[in-house]
Design an enzyme around this catalytic site. Structure first.
Site, mmCIF file in Angstrom:
data_model
loop_
_atom_site.group_PDB
_atom_site.id
_atom_site.type_symbol
_atom_site.label_atom_id
_atom_site.label_comp_id
_atom_site.label_asym_id
_atom_site.label_seq_id
_atom_site.Cartn_x
_atom_site.Cartn_y
_atom_site.Cartn_z
ATOM 1 N N ASP A 29 8.642 -1.600 15.969
ATOM 2 C CA ASP A 29 8.961 -0.408 15.178
ATOM 3 C C ASP A 29 9.603 0.638 16.088
ATOM 4 O O ASP A 29 9.135 0.875 17.214
ATOM 5 C CB ASP A 29 7.696 0.155 14.518
ATOM 6 C CG ASP A 29 8.018 1.127 13.398
ATOM 7 O OD1 ASP A 29 7.774 0.778 12.227
ATOM 8 O OD2 ASP A 29 8.543 2.224 13.701
ATOM 9 N N GLN A 92 6.442 4.016 1.431
ATOM 10 C CA GLN A 92 7.501 3.103 1.866
ATOM 11 C C GLN A 92 8.814 3.868 2.000
ATOM 12 O O GLN A 92 9.173 4.677 1.129
ATOM 13 C CB GLN A 92 7.660 1.970 0.845
ATOM 14 C CG GLN A 92 8.641 0.892 1.288
ATOM 15 C CD GLN A 92 8.692 -0.294 0.314
ATOM 16 O OE1 GLN A 92 8.023 -0.295 -0.719
ATOM 17 N NE2 GLN A 92 9.489 -1.285 0.655
ATOM 18 N N VAL A 94 11.671 2.075 3.783
ATOM 19 C CA VAL A 94 12.707 1.028 3.839
ATOM 20 C C VAL A 94 12.371 0.017 2.745
ATOM 21 O O VAL A 94 11.321 -0.645 2.808
ATOM 22 C CB VAL A 94 12.762 0.346 5.220
ATOM 23 C CG1 VAL A 94 13.819 -0.759 5.212
ATOM 24 C CG2 VAL A 94 13.061 1.358 6.320
ATOM 25 N N HIS A 98 8.003 -5.434 4.136
ATOM 26 C CA HIS A 98 7.631 -5.677 5.536
ATOM 27 C C HIS A 98 6.153 -5.380 5.712
ATOM 28 O O HIS A 98 5.573 -4.544 5.009
ATOM 29 C CB HIS A 98 8.464 -4.821 6.492
ATOM 30 C CG HIS A 98 8.472 -3.371 6.151
ATOM 31 N ND1 HIS A 98 9.246 -2.849 5.133
ATOM 32 C CD2 HIS A 98 7.786 -2.318 6.662
ATOM 33 C CE1 HIS A 98 9.037 -1.550 5.043
ATOM 34 N NE2 HIS A 98 8.144 -1.192 5.958
ATOM 35 N N HIS A 100 3.407 -3.990 8.475
ATOM 36 C CA HIS A 100 3.213 -3.318 9.761
ATOM 37 C C HIS A 100 2.030 -3.980 10.453
ATOM 38 O O HIS A 100 0.946 -4.116 9.858
ATOM 39 C CB HIS A 100 2.850 -1.838 9.559
ATOM 40 C CG HIS A 100 3.925 -1.003 8.938
ATOM 41 N ND1 HIS A 100 4.694 -0.117 9.666
ATOM 42 C CD2 HIS A 100 4.361 -0.902 7.663
ATOM 43 C CE1 HIS A 100 5.544 0.498 8.849
ATOM 44 N NE2 HIS A 100 5.357 0.033 7.623
HETATM 45 P P1 AMP Z 1 7.869 1.958 5.722
HETATM 46 O O1 AMP Z 1 7.729 3.447 5.800
HETATM 47 O O2 AMP Z 1 6.612 1.216 5.412
HETATM 48 O O3 AMP Z 1 9.022 1.571 4.798
HETATM 49 O O4 AMP Z 1 8.228 1.477 7.178
HETATM 50 C C1 AMP Z 1 9.526 1.514 7.689
HETATM 51 C C2 AMP Z 1 9.379 1.465 9.194
HETATM 52 O O5 AMP Z 1 10.638 1.105 9.728
HETATM 53 C C3 AMP Z 1 8.975 2.787 9.831
HETATM 54 O O6 AMP Z 1 7.738 2.617 10.534
HETATM 55 C C4 AMP Z 1 10.133 3.105 10.770
HETATM 56 O O7 AMP Z 1 9.702 3.685 11.982
HETATM 57 C C5 AMP Z 1 10.755 1.744 10.976
HETATM 58 N N1 AMP Z 1 12.162 1.746 11.332
HETATM 59 C C6 AMP Z 1 13.150 2.487 10.778
HETATM 60 N N2 AMP Z 1 14.330 2.182 11.338
HETATM 61 C C7 AMP Z 1 14.084 1.237 12.277
HETATM 62 C C8 AMP Z 1 14.899 0.515 13.201
HETATM 63 N N3 AMP Z 1 16.227 0.711 13.289
HETATM 64 N N4 AMP Z 1 14.296 -0.390 14.016
HETATM 65 C C9 AMP Z 1 12.971 -0.593 13.952
HETATM 66 N N5 AMP Z 1 12.146 0.042 13.089
HETATM 67 C C10 AMP Z 1 12.704 0.952 12.267
#
Ligand code: AMP
Length: 114
Positions: A29, A92, A94, A98, A100
């Site tokens: 992450d 969420q 993204v 996924h 974590h």
């Molecule tokens: P969520 O909030 O559950 O959708 O988690 C999305 C996660 O993606 C967050 O913990 C971000 O820190 C992570 N994230 C966003 N952009 C990137 C990236 N380019 N590479 C790795 N992790 C990312």
């Protein structure tokens, strides 16, 4: 439009990849909430867990097994937390399913936030 994680899977955007197979990729992450914080991402772009269907059953199981395998690989198999944020109300950001995987800090408090 491709999700951020589809772009990472396609190597259009760089990421720190810790594991990959035919069905998923595991990356660090970018904004870790624990000393170990990786994301287990299916290559199939399911927007959120609630969108998964019966045909995704094996894939969802594979993600869980991958969590255990990666935890062993990272040496944290005796203590880690798995989290799935589902939808905006679930935090969420993204919209490509996924998991974590967090480890390396105290999780004994009775709170579930990552
Ligand atoms: P969520 O909030 O559950 O959708 O988690 C999305 C996660 O993606 C967050 O913990 C971000 O820190 C992570 N994230 C966003 N952009 C990137 C990236 N380019 N590479 C790795 N992790 C990312």
């Amino acid at each position: 439009m491709a999700t951020l994680f589809e772009k990472i899977i396609a190597r259009d955007i760089p990421a720190d990849v810790v594991f990959e197979d035919d069905h998923c990729i595991v990356i660090k992450d970018i904004n870790p909430a624990a000393p170990v914080h990786v994301l287990i991402i299916p290559k199939k772009p399911i927007p959120k867990l609630a969108d998964a269907e019966t045909e995704d059953q094996a894939l969802l199981g594979h993600l869980m097994l991958t969590a255990g395998e990666v935890a062993r690989q990272l040496g944290v198999e005796e203590g880690f937390r798995l989290i799935v944020n589902n939808g905006e109300g679930g935090g969420q950001t993204v919209f490509h399913l996924h998991l974590h995987l967090l480890a390396g800090r105290d999780f004994t408090e009775a709170q579930l936030a990552p």
